[in-house]
Scaffold this motif. Sequence first.
Motif, PDB file in Angstrom:
ATOM      1  N   THR A 149     -13.460  15.919  11.586  1.00  0.00           N
ATOM      2  CA  THR A 149     -12.381  16.528  12.365  1.00  0.00           C
ATOM      3  C   THR A 149     -11.670  15.408  13.118  1.00  0.00           C
ATOM      4  OG1 THR A 149     -13.654  18.568  12.630  1.00  0.00           O
ATOM      5  CG2 THR A 149     -11.785  18.236  14.118  1.00  0.00           C
ATOM      6  N   PRO A 150     -10.537  14.938  12.619  1.00  0.00           N
ATOM      7  CA  PRO A 150      -9.835  13.838  13.299  1.00  0.00           C
ATOM      8  C   PRO A 150      -9.464  14.215  14.735  1.00  0.00           C
ATOM      9  CG  PRO A 150      -8.958  14.183  11.100  1.00  0.00           C
ATOM     10  CD  PRO A 150      -9.861  15.335  11.381  1.00  0.00           C
ATOM     11  N   THR A 151      -9.586  13.262  15.623  1.00  0.00           N
ATOM     12  CA  THR A 151      -9.332  13.530  17.042  1.00  0.00           C
ATOM     13  C   THR A 151      -7.912  13.994  17.285  1.00  0.00           C
ATOM     14  OG1 THR A 151     -10.954  11.817  17.601  1.00  0.00           O
ATOM     15  CG2 THR A 151      -9.436  12.519  19.346  1.00  0.00           C
ATOM     16  N   ASN A 152      -6.950  13.366  16.639  1.00  0.00           N
ATOM     17  CA  ASN A 152      -5.540  13.693  16.844  1.00  0.00           C
ATOM     18  C   ASN A 152      -4.946  14.518  15.711  1.00  0.00           C
ATOM     19  OD1 ASN A 152      -5.447  12.193  19.282  1.00  0.00           O
ATOM     20  ND2 ASN A 152      -5.270  10.297  18.081  1.00  0.00           N
ATOM     21  N   GLY A 153      -5.809  15.141  14.913  1.00  0.00           N
ATOM     22  CA  GLY A 153      -5.316  15.980  13.828  1.00  0.00           C
ATOM     23  C   GLY A 153      -5.149  15.203  12.531  1.00  0.00           C
ATOM     24  N   TRP A 154      -4.966  15.954  11.445  1.00  0.00           N
ATOM     25  CA  TRP A 154      -4.897  15.348  10.117  1.00  0.00           C
ATOM     26  C   TRP A 154      -3.583  14.607   9.882  1.00  0.00           C
ATOM     27  CZ3 TRP A 154      -8.515  14.342   6.634  1.00  0.00           C
ATOM     28  CH2 TRP A 154      -9.734  15.006   6.729  1.00  0.00           C
ATOM     29  N   LYS A 155      -2.512  15.010  10.546  1.00  0.00           N
ATOM     30  CA  LYS A 155      -1.242  14.295  10.366  1.00  0.00           C
ATOM     31  C   LYS A 155      -1.358  12.870  10.892  1.00  0.00           C
ATOM     32  CE  LYS A 155       3.695  14.453  11.393  1.00  0.00           C
ATOM     33  NZ  LYS A 155       4.801  15.200  12.045  1.00  0.00           N
ATOM     34  N   ALA A 156      -1.920  12.711  12.094  1.00  0.00           N
ATOM     35  CA  ALA A 156      -2.100  11.374  12.655  1.00  0.00           C
ATOM     36  C   ALA A 156      -3.108  10.576  11.834  1.00  0.00           C
ATOM     37  CB  ALA A 156      -2.553  11.479  14.115  1.00  0.00           C
ATOM     38  N   TYR A 157      -4.149  11.246  11.347  1.00  0.00           N
ATOM     39  CA  TYR A 157      -5.154  10.533  10.545  1.00  0.00           C
ATOM     40  C   TYR A 157      -4.572  10.101   9.199  1.00  0.00           C
ATOM     41  CZ  TYR A 157      -9.743   9.357   8.651  1.00  0.00           C
ATOM     42  OH  TYR A 157     -10.810   8.684   8.118  1.00  0.00           O
ATOM     43  N   TYR A 158      -3.707  10.941   8.631  1.00  0.00           N
ATOM     44  CA  TYR A 158      -3.033  10.553   7.388  1.00  0.00           C
ATOM     45  C   TYR A 158      -2.176   9.314   7.626  1.00  0.00           C
ATOM     46  CZ  TYR A 158      -0.124  10.761   3.203  1.00  0.00           C
ATOM     47  OH  TYR A 158       0.526  10.454   2.037  1.00  0.00           O
ATOM     48  N   ALA A 159      -1.402   9.295   8.716  1.00  0.00           N
ATOM     49  CA  ALA A 159      -0.534   8.154   9.004  1.00  0.00           C
ATOM     50  C   ALA A 159      -1.347   6.882   9.226  1.00  0.00           C
ATOM     51  CB  ALA A 159       0.327   8.460  10.229  1.00  0.00           C
ATOM     52  N   ALA A 160      -2.479   6.991   9.938  1.00  0.00           N
ATOM     53  CA  ALA A 160      -3.320   5.816  10.180  1.00  0.00           C
ATOM     54  C   ALA A 160      -3.933   5.308   8.877  1.00  0.00           C
ATOM     55  CB  ALA A 160      -4.408   6.164  11.182  1.00  0.00           C
ATOM     56  N   THR A 161      -4.377   6.227   8.013  1.00  0.00           N
ATOM     57  CA  THR A 161      -4.960   5.819   6.727  1.00  0.00           C
ATOM     58  C   THR A 161      -3.908   5.174   5.838  1.00  0.00           C
ATOM     59  OG1 THR A 161      -6.538   7.650   6.873  1.00  0.00           O
ATOM     60  CG2 THR A 161      -6.236   6.630   4.713  1.00  0.00           C
ATOM     61  N   ARG A 162      -2.720   5.754   5.827  1.00  0.00           N
ATOM     62  CA  ARG A 162      -1.627   5.177   5.025  1.00  0.00           C
ATOM     63  C   ARG A 162      -1.301   3.766   5.510  1.00  0.00           C
ATOM     64  NH1 ARG A 162       2.448   7.364   1.785  1.00  0.00           N
ATOM     65  NH2 ARG A 162       4.387   6.178   1.756  1.00  0.00           N
ATOM     66  N   ALA A 163      -1.318   3.564   6.817  1.00  0.00           N
ATOM     67  CA  ALA A 163      -1.009   2.244   7.364  1.00  0.00           C
ATOM     68  C   ALA A 163      -2.064   1.221   6.964  1.00  0.00           C
ATOM     69  CB  ALA A 163      -0.899   2.332   8.887  1.00  0.00           C
ATOM     70  N   ILE A 164      -3.347   1.593   7.043  1.00  0.00           N
ATOM     71  CA  ILE A 164      -4.397   0.629   6.728  1.00  0.00           C
ATOM     72  C   ILE A 164      -4.447   0.348   5.225  1.00  0.00           C
ATOM     73  CG2 ILE A 164      -6.405   2.122   6.322  1.00  0.00           C
ATOM     74  CD1 ILE A 164      -6.258  -0.985   8.593  1.00  0.00           C
ATOM     75  N   VAL A 165      -4.129   1.327   4.400  1.00  0.00           N
ATOM     76  CA  VAL A 165      -4.070   1.093   2.954  1.00  0.00           C
ATOM     77  C   VAL A 165      -2.930   0.134   2.615  1.00  0.00           C
ATOM     78  CG1 VAL A 165      -3.580   2.211   0.740  1.00  0.00           C
ATOM     79  CG2 VAL A 165      -5.223   3.242   2.315  1.00  0.00           C
ATOM     80  N   ASN A 166      -1.786   0.283   3.282  1.00  0.00           N
ATOM     81  CA  ASN A 166      -0.672  -0.640   3.057  1.00  0.00           C
ATOM     82  C   ASN A 166      -1.026  -2.056   3.504  1.00  0.00           C
ATOM     83  OD1 ASN A 166       0.915   1.414   2.031  1.00  0.00           O
ATOM     84  ND2 ASN A 166       1.913   1.858   3.978  1.00  0.00           N
ATOM     85  N   ILE A 167      -1.750  -2.179   4.606  1.00  0.00           N
ATOM     86  CA  ILE A 167      -2.186  -3.510   5.079  1.00  0.00           C
ATOM     87  C   ILE A 167      -3.173  -4.117   4.092  1.00  0.00           C
ATOM     88  CG2 ILE A 167      -3.507  -4.676   6.887  1.00  0.00           C
ATOM     89  CD1 ILE A 167      -2.244  -2.704   8.873  1.00  0.00           C
ATOM     90  N   ASN A 168      -4.053  -3.297   3.539  1.00  0.00           N
ATOM     91  CA  ASN A 168      -4.994  -3.797   2.531  1.00  0.00           C
ATOM     92  C   ASN A 168      -4.248  -4.280   1.283  1.00  0.00           C
ATOM     93  OD1 ASN A 168      -7.999  -3.870   1.732  1.00  0.00           O
ATOM     94  ND2 ASN A 168      -7.064  -2.760   0.022  1.00  0.00           N
ATOM     95  N   THR A 169      -3.182  -3.577   0.916  1.00  0.00           N
ATOM     96  CA  THR A 169      -2.351  -4.015  -0.211  1.00  0.00           C
ATOM     97  C   THR A 169      -1.676  -5.353   0.099  1.00  0.00           C
ATOM     98  OG1 THR A 169      -1.944  -1.716  -0.833  1.00  0.00           O
ATOM     99  CG2 THR A 169      -0.428  -3.362  -1.712  1.00  0.00           C
ATOM    100  N   GLU A 170      -1.268  -5.535   1.350  1.00  0.00           N
ATOM    101  CA  GLU A 170      -0.651  -6.797   1.757  1.00  0.00           C
ATOM    102  C   GLU A 170      -1.625  -7.967   1.601  1.00  0.00           C
ATOM    103  OE1 GLU A 170       1.261  -8.837   5.810  1.00  0.00           O
ATOM    104  OE2 GLU A 170       0.776  -6.686   5.748  1.00  0.00           O
ATOM    105  N   PHE A 171      -2.902  -7.706   1.857  1.00  0.00           N
ATOM    106  CA  PHE A 171      -3.915  -8.758   1.693  1.00  0.00           C
ATOM    107  C   PHE A 171      -3.940  -9.266   0.253  1.00  0.00           C
ATOM    108  CE2 PHE A 171      -8.303  -9.438   0.155  1.00  0.00           C
ATOM    109  CZ  PHE A 171      -8.588 -10.635   0.802  1.00  0.00           C
ATOM    110  N   PHE A 172      -3.931  -8.359  -0.720  1.00  0.00           N
ATOM    111  CA  PHE A 172      -3.980  -8.778  -2.121  1.00  0.00           C
ATOM    112  C   PHE A 172      -2.672  -9.441  -2.551  1.00  0.00           C
ATOM    113  CE2 PHE A 172      -7.455  -5.667  -2.087  1.00  0.00           C
ATOM    114  CZ  PHE A 172      -8.439  -6.404  -2.727  1.00  0.00           C
ATOM    115  N   ASN A 173      -1.550  -9.053  -1.938  1.00  0.00           N
ATOM    116  CA  ASN A 173      -0.291  -9.747  -2.235  1.00  0.00           C
ATOM    117  C   ASN A 173      -0.336 -11.187  -1.741  1.00  0.00           C
ATOM    118  OD1 ASN A 173       0.821  -7.447  -3.408  1.00  0.00           O
ATOM    119  ND2 ASN A 173       1.738  -6.747  -1.487  1.00  0.00           N
ATOM    120  N   ILE A 174      -0.979 -11.418  -0.603  1.00  0.00           N
ATOM    121  CA  ILE A 174      -1.127 -12.783  -0.085  1.00  0.00           C
ATOM    122  C   ILE A 174      -2.010 -13.612  -1.021  1.00  0.00           C
ATOM    123  CG2 ILE A 174      -2.098 -14.149   1.806  1.00  0.00           C
ATOM    124  CD1 ILE A 174      -1.283 -11.903   3.703  1.00  0.00           C
TER     125      ILE A 174
END
Length: 288
Positions: A149-174
């Motif tokens: 049960t995300p503390t700030n709801g699933w919308k905020a958890y989706y946005a946080a997960t999307r952000a960290i996945v994009n950052i992980n993609t940036e690592f492989f681009n580097i």
Amino acid sequence: MEIFSVLSEPSLVTVAVTALCFLLALFSLLRSFSLPRRFTPPRKHHCDCASDSGSLSAAGTVSYLNGAAEMLEPSPVPAPVVLAERRTGSSMMEELVPEITTHALSYLDYPSLCRLSMTNSLMRKAANDDNAWKALYHKDFTLEQDSITPTNGWKAYYAATRAIVNINTEFFNIVRDKSLPSMSRFWLNADYVKCIHASGELFSGFNAVMQSWQLVFNWEQGLNFQVRDVRARVLADMAWVTMKTYVDMDTGPFNVTNVFEFHNGRWYMVHHHSSVMNGDVDHHIVHG
């Protein structure tokens, strides 16, 4: 005769027409007063409220001025769904029950759901429904973490997960670009950061980690790989991502884990671990 002789023929015609109009108007006025007025009974008023039943007689009749009475048939109760009036300006989506709306919204992708929330207040409420974002999370990322049960709801958890996945993609681009300056900005400058390459060698501390990536980038062979099965878990100030990377689809994947910490408004990598699943992987690839 002397009077008529004085008047001209056009004047006589005018006087005759005026007198005729006056007589017709007088006749209509007298006729309206002589005819009796027709009685118009009052309109019937059907009331569905139980509290108004006292205004009717015991026999369910309404008395008129002439003594006549008319029986009132009980008004049928309209079906709330079939005969309910449609709200002015509402769309078909707004008329659906919440369960159907949530199911329909689950077919939208992230940009479409965000655009829908900007149309009007009712669509914003539907697009911000927690179940809709939970369904979108399972569709875009993973079926895992269903019980959390995300503390700030699933919308905020989706946005946080999307952000960290994009950052992980940036690592492989580097890594593909072999950019050491970008890699140094990507890692947290701390003495507790760790990096374990596929060779199994451990590098601890920011300077040692950067030296290890310098060795990797000096390798002449290009780093072309594919990333599959990405799974992320995000907490308030820490996140980790697991995945499989394929350098050669015939030799099997590497298991990779990246750990991030949130500092000063952005995510930094603090741990990277790559391990070989298949012992037959080429030694040069393992070193890379």
